[in-house]
Structures are given as C-alpha cells and as structure tokens.
Design a protein around this motif. Sequence first.
Motif, PDB file in Angstrom:
ATOM      1  N   GLN A   1      15.169  15.101 -21.557  1.00 30.26           N
ATOM      2  CA  GLN A   1      15.887  14.712 -19.717  1.00 30.26           C
ATOM      3  C   GLN A   1      16.459  13.715 -19.368  1.00 30.26           C
ATOM      4  O   GLN A   1      17.179  13.316 -19.980  1.00 30.26           O
ATOM      5  CB  GLN A   1      14.741  14.739 -19.207  1.00 30.26           C
ATOM      6  CG  GLN A   1      13.326  15.322 -19.372  1.00 30.26           C
ATOM      7  CD  GLN A   1      12.374  14.607 -18.359  1.00 30.26           C
ATOM      8  OE1 GLN A   1      11.992  13.639 -17.827  1.00 30.26           O
ATOM      9  NE2 GLN A   1      11.155  15.751 -18.190  1.00 30.26           N
ATOM     10  N   ALA A   2      17.508  14.148 -18.605  1.00 26.64           N
ATOM     11  CA  ALA A   2      18.924  13.696 -18.325  1.00 26.64           C
ATOM     12  C   ALA A   2      17.877  12.416 -18.118  1.00 26.64           C
ATOM     13  O   ALA A   2      17.509  11.946 -17.199  1.00 26.64           O
ATOM     14  CB  ALA A   2      19.504  14.743 -17.134  1.00 26.64           C
ATOM     15  N   LYS A   3      18.613  11.640 -18.156  1.00 25.45           N
ATOM     16  CA  LYS A   3      18.975  10.138 -17.544  1.00 25.45           C
ATOM     17  C   LYS A   3      18.707   9.297 -16.491  1.00 25.45           C
ATOM     18  O   LYS A   3      20.474   9.905 -16.634  1.00 25.45           O
ATOM     19  CB  LYS A   3      19.192   8.919 -19.025  1.00 25.45           C
ATOM     20  CG  LYS A   3      18.200   9.249 -19.927  1.00 25.45           C
ATOM     21  CD  LYS A   3      18.201   8.467 -21.718  1.00 25.45           C
ATOM     22  CE  LYS A   3      17.292   8.421 -22.764  1.00 25.45           C
ATOM     23  NZ  LYS A   3      18.231   8.261 -23.583  1.00 25.45           N
ATOM     24  N   THR A   4      18.914   8.343 -15.404  1.00 27.63           N
ATOM     25  CA  THR A   4      19.315   8.197 -14.379  1.00 27.63           C
ATOM     26  C   THR A   4      20.471   7.566 -14.839  1.00 27.63           C
ATOM     27  O   THR A   4      21.019   6.205 -15.838  1.00 27.63           O
ATOM     28  CB  THR A   4      17.722   7.675 -13.938  1.00 27.63           C
ATOM     29  OG1 THR A   4      17.120   8.230 -13.733  1.00 27.63           O
ATOM     30  CG2 THR A   4      18.878   7.371 -12.224  1.00 27.63           C
ATOM     31  N   GLY A   5      21.589   8.062 -14.181  1.00 29.67           N
ATOM     32  CA  GLY A   5      22.950   6.664 -14.283  1.00 29.67           C
ATOM     33  C   GLY A   5      23.907   7.425 -15.035  1.00 29.67           C
ATOM     34  O   GLY A   5      24.505   7.242 -15.248  1.00 29.67           O
ATOM     35  N   LYS A   6      22.872   8.035 -16.069  1.00 29.22           N
ATOM     36  CA  LYS A   6      24.202   8.393 -17.706  1.00 29.22           C
ATOM     37  C   LYS A   6      25.244   9.673 -17.332  1.00 29.22           C
ATOM     38  O   LYS A   6      24.528  10.862 -16.668  1.00 29.22           O
ATOM     39  CB  LYS A   6      23.091   8.422 -18.916  1.00 29.22           C
ATOM     40  CG  LYS A   6      23.761   8.948 -19.289  1.00 29.22           C
ATOM     41  CD  LYS A   6      22.767   9.469 -20.764  1.00 29.22           C
ATOM     42  CE  LYS A   6      23.757   9.916 -22.169  1.00 29.22           C
ATOM     43  NZ  LYS A   6      22.843  10.109 -23.557  1.00 29.22           N
ATOM     44  N   ASN A   7      26.285   9.869 -17.640  1.00 26.69           N
ATOM     45  CA  ASN A   7      27.590  10.721 -17.094  1.00 26.69           C
ATOM     46  C   ASN A   7      26.874  11.985 -18.004  1.00 26.69           C
ATOM     47  O   ASN A   7      26.756  11.220 -19.797  1.00 26.69           O
ATOM     48  CB  ASN A   7      28.970  10.140 -17.192  1.00 26.69           C
ATOM     49  CG  ASN A   7      28.674   9.817 -16.037  1.00 26.69           C
ATOM     50  OD1 ASN A   7      28.089   9.353 -14.959  1.00 26.69           O
ATOM     51  ND2 ASN A   7      29.403   8.349 -16.115  1.00 26.69           N
TER      52      ASN A   7
ATOM     53  N   GLY B   1      26.653   4.170 -18.042  1.00 28.33           N
ATOM     54  CA  GLY B   1      27.095   4.973 -16.626  1.00 28.33           C
ATOM     55  C   GLY B   1      27.685   3.513 -15.587  1.00 28.33           C
ATOM     56  O   GLY B   1      27.961   3.629 -14.996  1.00 28.33           O
ATOM     57  N   THR B   2      27.469   2.896 -16.010  1.00 28.20           N
ATOM     58  CA  THR B   2      28.076   1.523 -15.395  1.00 28.20           C
ATOM     59  C   THR B   2      29.116   1.676 -15.540  1.00 28.20           C
ATOM     60  O   THR B   2      30.030   1.499 -16.172  1.00 28.20           O
ATOM     61  CB  THR B   2      26.846  -0.159 -16.169  1.00 28.20           C
ATOM     62  OG1 THR B   2      27.742   0.055 -17.009  1.00 28.20           O
ATOM     63  CG2 THR B   2      25.466  -0.177 -16.038  1.00 28.20           C
ATOM     64  N   LEU B   3      29.563   0.492 -14.262  1.00 28.91           N
ATOM     65  CA  LEU B   3      31.221   0.125 -13.874  1.00 28.91           C
ATOM     66  C   LEU B   3      31.199  -1.496 -14.449  1.00 28.91           C
ATOM     67  O   LEU B   3      30.438  -2.281 -14.168  1.00 28.91           O
ATOM     68  CB  LEU B   3      31.241   0.323 -12.867  1.00 28.91           C
ATOM     69  CG  LEU B   3      30.996   1.880 -12.268  1.00 28.91           C
ATOM     70  CD1 LEU B   3      31.334   1.669 -10.421  1.00 28.91           C
ATOM     71  CD2 LEU B   3      31.785   2.933 -12.604  1.00 28.91           C
ATOM     72  N   ARG B   4      32.164  -1.046 -14.918  1.00 22.43           N
ATOM     73  CA  ARG B   4      33.051  -2.579 -15.462  1.00 22.43           C
ATOM     74  C   ARG B   4      34.043  -3.175 -14.977  1.00 22.43           C
ATOM     75  O   ARG B   4      34.996  -1.952 -15.824  1.00 22.43           O
ATOM     76  CB  ARG B   4      32.726  -2.898 -17.056  1.00 22.43           C
ATOM     77  CG  ARG B   4      33.208  -3.668 -17.704  1.00 22.43           C
ATOM     78  CD  ARG B   4      32.744  -3.407 -19.191  1.00 22.43           C
ATOM     79  NE  ARG B   4      33.860  -5.006 -19.763  1.00 22.43           N
ATOM     80  CZ  ARG B   4      33.101  -5.605 -21.036  1.00 22.43           C
ATOM     81  NH1 ARG B   4      32.481  -5.049 -21.227  1.00 22.43           N
ATOM     82  NH2 ARG B   4      33.130  -7.134 -20.831  1.00 22.43           N
ATOM     83  N   PRO B   5      34.621  -3.830 -14.658  1.00 24.02           N
ATOM     84  CA  PRO B   5      35.696  -4.745 -13.870  1.00 24.02           C
ATOM     85  C   PRO B   5      36.219  -5.208 -15.202  1.00 24.02           C
ATOM     86  O   PRO B   5      35.480  -5.836 -16.248  1.00 24.02           O
ATOM     87  CB  PRO B   5      35.149  -5.399 -12.080  1.00 24.02           C
ATOM     88  CG  PRO B   5      33.771  -5.723 -12.449  1.00 24.02           C
ATOM     89  CD  PRO B   5      33.338  -4.467 -13.350  1.00 24.02           C
ATOM     90  N   ASN B   6      37.619  -4.935 -15.160  1.00 26.77           N
ATOM     91  CA  ASN B   6      38.221  -5.486 -16.153  1.00 26.77           C
ATOM     92  C   ASN B   6      39.279  -6.842 -15.908  1.00 26.77           C
ATOM     93  O   ASN B   6      40.159  -6.203 -14.971  1.00 26.77           O
ATOM     94  CB  ASN B   6      38.261  -5.232 -17.339  1.00 26.77           C
ATOM     95  CG  ASN B   6      37.553  -3.982 -18.037  1.00 26.77           C
ATOM     96  OD1 ASN B   6      36.829  -4.721 -19.051  1.00 26.77           O
ATOM     97  ND2 ASN B   6      37.501  -2.726 -17.875  1.00 26.77           N
ATOM     98  N   PHE B   7      39.348  -8.053 -16.398  1.00 29.45           N
ATOM     99  CA  PHE B   7      40.702  -8.426 -15.720  1.00 29.45           C
ATOM    100  C   PHE B   7      42.148  -8.710 -16.729  1.00 29.45           C
ATOM    101  O   PHE B   7      41.274  -8.379 -18.416  1.00 29.45           O
ATOM    102  CB  PHE B   7      40.956 -10.081 -15.610  1.00 29.45           C
ATOM    103  CG  PHE B   7      39.298 -10.280 -14.678  1.00 29.45           C
ATOM    104  CD1 PHE B   7      40.464 -10.935 -12.845  1.00 29.45           C
ATOM    105  CD2 PHE B   7      38.126 -10.096 -14.359  1.00 29.45           C
ATOM    106  CE1 PHE B   7      39.501 -11.125 -11.944  1.00 29.45           C
ATOM    107  CE2 PHE B   7      37.289 -10.359 -13.053  1.00 29.45           C
ATOM    108  CZ  PHE B   7      38.258 -11.031 -12.206  1.00 29.45           C
ATOM    109  N   LYS B   8      42.769  -8.146 -16.434  1.00 30.11           N
ATOM    110  CA  LYS B   8      43.655  -8.259 -17.799  1.00 30.11           C
ATOM    111  C   LYS B   8      44.661  -9.407 -17.711  1.00 30.11           C
ATOM    112  O   LYS B   8      43.813 -10.602 -16.213  1.00 30.11           O
ATOM    113  CB  LYS B   8      44.912  -6.875 -15.972  1.00 30.11           C
ATOM    114  CG  LYS B   8      44.291  -5.984 -15.893  1.00 30.11           C
ATOM    115  CD  LYS B   8      45.524  -5.119 -15.241  1.00 30.11           C
ATOM    116  CE  LYS B   8      45.058  -3.510 -15.540  1.00 30.11           C
ATOM    117  NZ  LYS B   8      46.004  -2.871 -15.291  1.00 30.11           N
TER     118      LYS B   8
END
Length: 123
Positions: A27-33, A84-91
């Motif tokens: 089944q499709a998982k929540t938050g997964k693309n 599916g989570t978002l990850r901010p990355n510092f330069k």
Amino acid sequence: MYNNKHGLKPNTHISVDLKTMLRKDRQAKTGKNYLGVLRRDVECEDYRYDEHFTFIETVPSTAHKRNPRLFDGKHISITRCNDGTLRPNFKPMHVDDGFTVERYALDVYNELCMGLAGLIDEG
C-alpha cells in the motif's frame, strides 16, 4: 499549496477510486513519493458515477538523484529524503569584510521561508 509561479495547475478530484500498482510497497505509505504514471480511466461528463484513476509506479532510472534538491539558495539548499521528509542543508559560510551574524541569520531565515513556501501546506 502550489500556485502558478511553480508552473503547476492544482485541481481536486472529489470522491474518486484510485487503483495503485506499486513495485515494492503493498500500500502507498504516508509521506512517501512515488515516481510513476497517473491515468484517468473514465471520461466523466456528468456526476452520476465515481471517477476512476490508475497509478502505475515506474522503474526508477539509474540517473535519478537519491535526494533531489528542491531549493537552492545562497546559504541553504532543501532536499527531499527517500521517506518524503524535507532536509535543509547549510552551505559553507564565508566570513569576509562586512559580515555580521545578524545579517547572515536574516538571510538564512528569508531563504528558509522562500524555499519552504511552496513545499509545506500550513492549512
């Protein structure tokens, strides 16, 4: 959620049947693309029946990025992880003449707001 500045045309199909054909998950998982093709199976001209769609997950190409970059600013970038989570990355931070902590923090804040604006639904 999205607007025309991203080139997307949002629409909501109410009360549809969706058949999924996934490669690994049962089944499709929540938050997964999922990468694939969405097909509208029935042409609906009046509302006497429910619409039907089929989603078929495609085989990922080897050139597909593992964590695609969704935003690329001067100080940060934002990527999407496999779950599916978002990850901010510092330069890397360049400290030169005229550098102030306050200005740097404000620039990072502004980039986070701009980068997350179209990615997170706050409603």
